[in-house]
Design a protein around this motif. Structure first.
Motif, PDB file in Angstrom:
ATOM      1  N   ASP A  46      -0.850  -7.163   3.740  1.00  0.00           N
ATOM      2  CA  ASP A  46      -0.441  -5.845   4.206  1.00  0.00           C
ATOM      3  C   ASP A  46       0.407  -5.204   3.107  1.00  0.00           C
ATOM      4  N   ILE A  47       0.107  -3.986   2.706  1.00  0.00           N
ATOM      5  CA  ILE A  47       0.826  -3.354   1.599  1.00  0.00           C
ATOM      6  C   ILE A  47       1.696  -2.197   2.068  1.00  0.00           C
ATOM      7  N   ARG A  73       3.801   4.063  -1.350  1.00  0.00           N
ATOM      8  CA  ARG A  73       3.322   3.750  -0.007  1.00  0.00           C
ATOM      9  C   ARG A  73       4.438   3.210   0.892  1.00  0.00           C
ATOM     10  N   GLY A  74       5.674   3.383   0.455  1.00  0.00           N
ATOM     11  CA  GLY A  74       6.801   3.049   1.304  1.00  0.00           C
ATOM     12  C   GLY A  74       7.311   1.629   1.189  1.00  0.00           C
ATOM     13  N   ASN A  75       6.819   0.867   0.214  1.00  0.00           N
ATOM     14  CA  ASN A  75       7.325  -0.481   0.003  1.00  0.00           C
ATOM     15  C   ASN A  75       8.606  -0.436  -0.836  1.00  0.00           C
ATOM     16  N   THR A  76       9.462  -1.433  -0.662  1.00  0.00           N
ATOM     17  CA  THR A  76      10.608  -1.618  -1.541  1.00  0.00           C
ATOM     18  C   THR A  76      10.128  -2.402  -2.747  1.00  0.00           C
ATOM     19  N   VAL A  92      -7.890  -0.733  -6.706  1.00  0.00           N
ATOM     20  CA  VAL A  92      -7.146  -1.894  -6.213  1.00  0.00           C
ATOM     21  C   VAL A  92      -6.464  -1.570  -4.886  1.00  0.00           C
ATOM     22  N   MET A  93      -5.793  -0.446  -4.818  1.00  0.00           N
ATOM     23  CA  MET A  93      -5.091  -0.084  -3.592  1.00  0.00           C
ATOM     24  C   MET A  93      -6.070   0.117  -2.440  1.00  0.00           C
ATOM     25  N   ALA A  94      -7.224   0.683  -2.711  1.00  0.00           N
ATOM     26  CA  ALA A  94      -8.231   0.869  -1.660  1.00  0.00           C
ATOM     27  C   ALA A  94      -8.724  -0.476  -1.142  1.00  0.00           C
TER      28      ALA A  94
END
Length: 255
Positions: A2-3, A28-31, A209-211
């Motif tokens: 999960d990213i 995408r809101g990750n730290t 990669v993100m997709a």
């Protein structure tokens, strides 16, 4: 993997694929915490992207890895993703007696011992998390050799098998293993490679990669379309042709 909502440490993220991946994850809101040997590069990333944290780390130095790991865990106790991104690539001539040894040792130290040291420094913390991920970074050259870069090819093949082995060892734990397998990407990994028209543009690679990560949270190998030719040559039965094509068309044909 999960990213979203993750806390991610990416040593080797002050340039190239690592930097672009860090920014994409942060957006995408990750730290995200980036690591690198040069403080000025870390500071530059933080100026442009204030939400991204950074620490100085040299993965070729065991003491530096230990210090950085302690600092990252202290500042981000919810860390649950480690991306072992740092790597070097250089041409070698193994026909020159002794002339290749120093570079080979440097390549093994950075590309293989570096990830091993990182995992060793963080695994206790990651195993204590309810859901954690180690992202390794191999290469299309783990599956088909590029003639000028024997040590690079070998270290990336080792990273692939290490990834497979760790996935087995961590199978009954909270830690998953995802292997990122780049093709040739327009970065400064080797001189002139950022302008190589046959390499995949960095932004296109990161978008793909993100997709993949967003579309398949259970993915084990992140394979963009361009790397499939190298990755599956042996399974398709055309490995020899893959090697010939790789070494005929592009002296820097995969990351």
């Amino acid at each position: 993997m999960d990213i979203t909502g993750r806390t991610v440490f990416i040593p080797g993220a002050t340039s190239g694929i690592g930097r672009a991946f860090a920014i994409a994850l942060a957006e995408r809101g990750n730290t995200v915490i980036v690591g690198g040997r040069r403080r000025e590069r870390i500071d530059a990333i933080r100026r442009d992207h204030p939400a991204i944290d950074g620490v100085v780390i040299d993965t070729a130095d065991p003491d530096s890895v230990a210090r950085a790991a302690a600092e990252v865990i202290r500042r981000h106790p919810d860390l649950d993703v480690l991306v072992t991104m740092a790597g070097v690539m250089a041409a070698e001539d193994w026909r020159s007696p002794g002339g290749f040894v120093a570079n080979a040792e440097r390549t093994v130290t950075t590309n293989l011992l570096g990830p091993i040291r990182l995992i060793g420094a963080f695994i206790e913390h990651l195993l204590a998390q309810p859901d954690a991920t180690i992202v390794t970074v191999s290469s299309g050259l783990a599956f088909a050799p590029l003639r000028p870069t024997p040590s690079y090819n070998a270290t990336k093949a080792a990273i692939h098998m290490l990834s497979e082995s760790l996935r087995l060892q961590y199978a009954e734990t909270s830690v998953g293993v995802v292997e990122l397998v780049p093709p040739s990407v327009q970065t400064d990994l080797m001189p002139g490679h950022a302008e190589n028209p046959q390499a995949q543009p960095l932004d296109d690679f990161i978008a793909e990669v993100m997709a993949i990560l967003e579309g398949d949270p259970d993915v084990r190998e992140v394979l963009v379309e361009r790397v499939e030719f190298l990755r599956h040559g042996e399974a398709r039965g055309d490995y020899d042709e893959v090697v010939r094509t790789l070494n005929r068309t592009d002296p820097h044909a995969a990351r």
